[in-house]
Design a protein around this motif. Structure first.
Motif, PDB file in Angstrom:
ATOM      1  N   GLN A 797       0.828  -1.209   0.000  1.00 44.02           N
ATOM      2  CA  GLN A 797       0.000   0.000   0.000  1.00 44.02           C
ATOM      3  C   GLN A 797       0.857   1.252   0.000  1.00 44.02           C
ATOM      4  OE1 GLN A 797      -2.645  -0.612   3.401  1.00 44.02           O
ATOM      5  NE2 GLN A 797      -4.413  -0.598   1.998  1.00 44.02           N
ATOM      6  N   GLN A 830      -9.922   2.902  -4.924  1.00 44.72           N
ATOM      7  CA  GLN A 830     -10.693   1.881  -4.231  1.00 44.72           C
ATOM      8  C   GLN A 830     -10.515   0.503  -4.895  1.00 44.72           C
ATOM      9  OE1 GLN A 830     -14.743   3.234  -4.147  1.00 44.72           O
ATOM     10  NE2 GLN A 830     -14.398   4.609  -2.396  1.00 44.72           N
ATOM     11  N   ASP A 833      -7.134  -0.912  -3.852  1.00 48.77           N
ATOM     12  CA  ASP A 833      -7.202  -1.523  -2.525  1.00 48.77           C
ATOM     13  C   ASP A 833      -7.926  -2.870  -2.563  1.00 48.77           C
ATOM     14  OD1 ASP A 833      -5.844   0.535  -1.364  1.00 48.77           O
ATOM     15  OD2 ASP A 833      -7.648   1.657  -0.816  1.00 48.77           O
ATOM     16  N   TYR A 837      -6.346  -6.325  -1.348  1.00 52.12           N
ATOM     17  CA  TYR A 837      -7.008  -7.079  -0.285  1.00 52.12           C
ATOM     18  C   TYR A 837      -7.319  -8.513  -0.740  1.00 52.12           C
ATOM     19  CZ  TYR A 837     -10.039  -7.956   3.711  1.00 52.12           C
ATOM     20  OH  TYR A 837     -10.585  -8.483   4.863  1.00 52.12           O
TER      21      TYR A 837
END
Length: 901
Positions: A797, A830, A833, A837
């Motif tokens: 990240q 988004q 991410d 994830y």
């Protein structure tokens, strides 16, 4: 084009190649004369004054003066134009020597400023050459019309009768005549050196077949010498002064005698052939074939002395076929004569009947038999050693090096060895026992000649242009079949022994022999078979039952390897893991960055090194080296053009670029993404090997499980790869586990049952484990703080945020939209991410369930659209984090497994 322009062009060509040639001056001989280029297009090439002498009267390097009628300026202009083609001359001594098949050393490039001349050596003093009559016809006639005719043929007529004797002579004569036609075709298809049938068979069917049949033919010739000696001795011992014509039972030419002798009278005899009711030997038609066939052999006597002939391409066909037809006609006439002038009892008991009916005295036949047989024996004792020396000089078998001779020398040691074999057979002393042995070896050689002509004529390669036009592959096939039939008619046990001996020699040559690339017919057969197989495969989709992995091994896309190692050794081991019992083909490719004109020779050298390395690693495959401006461009060309039809590679195999971050190789992400996208577009499957350095070798046995995380439908490729791994010794002790993801707990049992049924129908043994999304999410949420993947997730990240900030700053400063890898991108943070994830959850699951597995197989996620390549590398790094050995697999839009038989 003016002279100055031509000279400047010459200088440009010379500077590019880095090589200089000796300038052609006015006193050099005009080897090639061409019409003027200035007056129009090239219309004629005239070859004049081609001279092969190596030295002139003025010295070793002196040459002839210019031809008359051409001034120096024209010569200079013409020869400058010749150099535009990049050759010293279009026809030269070295080229003519190589076209005749003579072995010449490869010339080295002269250094700058050197004046290099080619010297072929002084003329060799050669012995007188023989023509068709004395070189082929007479030797063949002497060998064919030998001892069997004089002391056995009348007995054969008495035993078989006139009718079956006709059949016997016609059958054997037809076999040798067809062999003579095949021999004529092969012998007229180019220059022929010494060695006779060995040279022909070896160059047509390869060194292994040539040496095996050649050595058997040598043994046959050596033993034939013993046969002739025994015949001469038998004649000498049985010769007694005759008391005039037609004494005893001899009736003279009578029709009644012909009728009485027409049918056969097979019976038992003593070992000497004398009829006796309780004799140990029973004669039949098959046995007579074995006894008579040596009487029609000898057709190779002319080809055996091919090195001594003036014109092999004319003398061998004419002389051999003329001798065959002459002797066959004589045998047929003799059947009638012998069967018409003596009773059957006289035919069976009088071995020297030919002498008793001779005119004017029997002594003529006695002397003729002795001289003829001894002459034939001497031919065998001189021809066989030369055949053995020819085999030795080809340097195929090191054990035969003792029999090598220099060009033009006499094979003294081979002669002694042949004499030893001959003496051993003479000691045996039984002519009727020796002749079937000779027959087998001769028939084996004749079958080899016929098969050679059959193969060459059937394939009809461009190099097959025999001067002898009266031949056809069907005749050669018929001749070969007749040879095999005669062998089994004589004795199936002798046939098996001779074939076993030839097979043992073939096997020994294939193991111990040196490779001799003679351009044999089997290479053409393999080529034609490959073309027909390729056409039969067509371009349609291959059925899953017939699907084979054809991996394209990307050898050096990244990573540091020594220059002398063309491919990572473990990558070659993995290529073998993708084949069942070694069946299948791999294509090993590597890309050299740069300009093709500058690096073409380097690519050829690298390709040879790669091929040698593939053979060393025992990988069935081919090597290809591509020169391209960039690796991405090179791979794009490879994935589009490599292979033919359905033999195109269907799986791209490469190493995962684990070093890209620690070596700071910033170009790797874009190249990696480009390769994957090209594979997806070209519909190629992808297998990426992570942890290649830890991949087990051939004898490193693995224990544990092979775990498959079957996330997306891939046509069954991941399942098939796991089964192929189990066939290897390294992984045969492992078990397969298949992990599936279910969205709801209620679907888990149903999904597990369906997958088990599917695997059962596929004949695959595997344990099925279903992981639900709920348990997956709970595991990741509970382990965020302590899970070892969390640190990698946080680092990814942070690096992505930093990279994105730099992109935005650059775009703001330049007033352009966000750019990455030379193209605009749209970044949804988004979505970034979400990808991070998802890979985190999958990595955590793998570490939880498969930490001790031998290898993990997981589906390869495709690169997201409009995401920078750097981001995708971060996703992939997070997916493989802390997993020591992993195969990342992406199938293609085809099933590779099937439920059906």
């Amino acid at each position: 084009m003016e002279n100055g322009e031509i000279e400047s062009a010459d200088e440009e060509i010379t500077s590019r190649s880095g090589r200089q040639y000796r300038p052609v001056v006015s006193h050099d001989p005009p080897v090639v004369q061409m019409t003027s280029m200035d007056s129009g297009p090239l219309t004629e090439i005239q070859l004049k004054n081609i001279r092969m002498s190596s030295q002139s009267e003025n010295g070793p390097n002196a040459t002839e003066g210019p031809s008359h009628g051409h001034d120096g300026s024209n010569n200079s202009q013409r020869e400058s134009k010749l150099e535009l083609f990049g050759f010293d001359s279009l026809v030269n001594k070295l080229g003519l020597k190589s076209m005749t098949g003579e072995q010449i050393p490869t010339p080295s490039s002269p250094r700058d400023g050197e004046d290099v001349s080619i010297t072929l050596g002084g003329p060799k003093v050669a012995g007188p050459k023989l023509g068709t009559m004395m070189g082929v016809f007479i030797p063949c006639l002497q060998n064919i019309l030998g001892i069997i005719y004089y002391i056995r043929f009348s007995w054969i007529v008495g035993m078989a009768g006139i009718g079956e004797a006709f059949l016997l002579v016609a059958f054997c004569g037809c076999c040798t005549f067809l062999t003579g036609i095949s021999l004529s075709a092969i012998a007229t298809n180019g220059a022929m050196k010494g060695g006779g049938p060995y040279y022909l068979i070896g160059r047509a069917l390869g060194p292994e077949v040539g040496v095996s049949i050649g050595l058997c033919f040598f043994l046959g010739n050596a033993v034939a010498g013993a046969m002739y000696v025994l015949g001469a001795v038998e004649t000498f011992l049985g010769a007694v002064p005759g008391a005039g014509f037609f004494r005893g039972g001899i009736t003279g030419l009578r029709s009644q005698t012909l009728k009485d002798n027409w049918s056969s009278a097979y019976q038992r005899t003593t070992n000497a052939g004398i009829p006796e009711p309780d004799g140990p030997v029973y004669w039949s038609f098959n046995a007579l074939v074995g006894l008579f066939f040596p009487a029609v052999t000898g057709i190779m006597a002319g080809s055996n002395r091919s090195a001594s002939l003036k014109d092999t391409q004319r003398s061998i066909p004419v002389g051999t076929l003329a001798a065959t037809l002459t002797t066959s006609f004589l045998y047929l006439i003799s059947v009638l004569l012998f069967g018409s002038l003596a009773t059957r009892e006289e035919l069976l008991t009088n071995r020297l009947l030919t002498a008793e009916i001779a005119w004017p005295l029997p002594a003529i036949i006695y002397v003729g038999i002795v001289l003829s047989t001894l002459g034939a024996a001497l031919q065998s004792l001189t021809g066989a050693p030369r055949l053995l020396a020819a085999i030795a000089n080809d340097d195929i078998l090191p054990v035969l090096n003792y029999f090598k001779v220099t060009e033009g020398g006499e094979p003294h040691l081979a002669t002694l060895f042949t004499a030893f074999i001959c003496i051993c057979c003479v000691v045996i002393g039984n002519l009727d026992l020796i002749t079937p042995t000779i027959t087998m070896f001769f028939l084996l050689c004749y079958a080899g000649v016929n098969l050679s002509c059959f193969l060459l004529d059937l394939l009809d390669a461009p190099s097959w242009r025999p001067r002898w036009k009266f031949h056809h592959w069907s005749l050669s096939l018929l001749g070969a079949l007749m040879c095999i039939v005669i062998m089994f008619l004589i004795s199936w046990s002798f046939t098996v022994v001779s074939l076993a001996l030839a097979s043992l020699i073939y096997y020994y040559v294939s193991i111990k022999g040196k490779a001799g690339d003679w351009g044999d017919g089997f290479k053409s057969a393999y080529f034609q078979l490959a073309l027909r197989s390729l056409r039969s495969l067509g371009a349609n989709q291959v059925h899953p039952k017939n699907w084979y992995p054809i991996p394209l091994i990307f050898c050096r896309p990244w990573g540091k390897l020594p220059e002398n190692v063309p491919c990572h050794p473990k990558l070659a081991d993995f290529a073998n893991c993708m084949k069942k019992k070694g069946r299948g083909m791999s294509i090993f490719v590597s890309i050299i960055d740069g300009d093709y004109h500058e690096l073409a020779e380097d690519a050829k050298t690298a390709c040879r090194q790669m091929s040698t390395y593939i053979d060393y690693k025992r990988c069935e495959g081919v090597a290809e080296i591509i020169v391209a401006p960039t690796m991405s461009d090179g791979f794009r060309g490879i994935v589009q053009t490599m292979g033919l039809g359905n033999l195109k590679p269907n799986i791209v195999v490469m190493r995962y670029p684990e070093i890209w971050r620690r070596e700071n190789l910033t170009q790797i992400p874009s190249t990696f993404v480009s390769i994957i996208n090209d594979c997806i577009i070209a519909n190629k499957a992808v297998v990426i090997v992570k942890g290649l350095d830890e991949w087990p070798g051939e004898y490193q046995r693995q224990y544990g499980t092979i775990d498959l995380y079957w996330i997306v439908r891939d046509g069954g490729l991941m399942l098939l790869l796991s089964q192929l791994l189990l066939t290897k010794e390294s992984f045969e002790s492992c078990k397969i586990q298949v992990f599936c993801i279910a969205e709801e707990d209620t679907e888990a049992e149903e999904l597990k049952a369906d997958v088990k049924k599917f695997l059962y129908d596929l004949r695959m043994q595997a344990e099925v484990i279903v992981i639900t999304m709920k348990s997956w999410e709970a595991h990741v949420d509970a382990g965020d703080q302590q899970d070892e993947s969390a640190e990698a997730f946080t680092g990814a990240q942070r690096r992505i945020a930093s990279y994105l900030a730099e992109m935005k700053e650059t775009a703001r400063n330049e007033g352009k939209p966000l750019m990455a890898d030379g193209k605009p991108v749209v970044v949804n943070e988004q979505q970034v991410d979400k990808f991070l994830y998802t890979t985190l959850k999958l990595n955590s699951t793998i570490l939880r369930y498969s930490r001790m597995s031998a290898v993990v197989l997981v589906s390869l996620p495709p690169p997201p659209l409009n995401h920078p390549a750097y981001f995708y590398m971060e996703y992939m790094d997070l997916l493989v984090e802390n997993v020591p050995r992993m195969l990342i697999v992406r199938g293609y839009r085809r099933d590779v497994v099937t439920l059906f038989t």
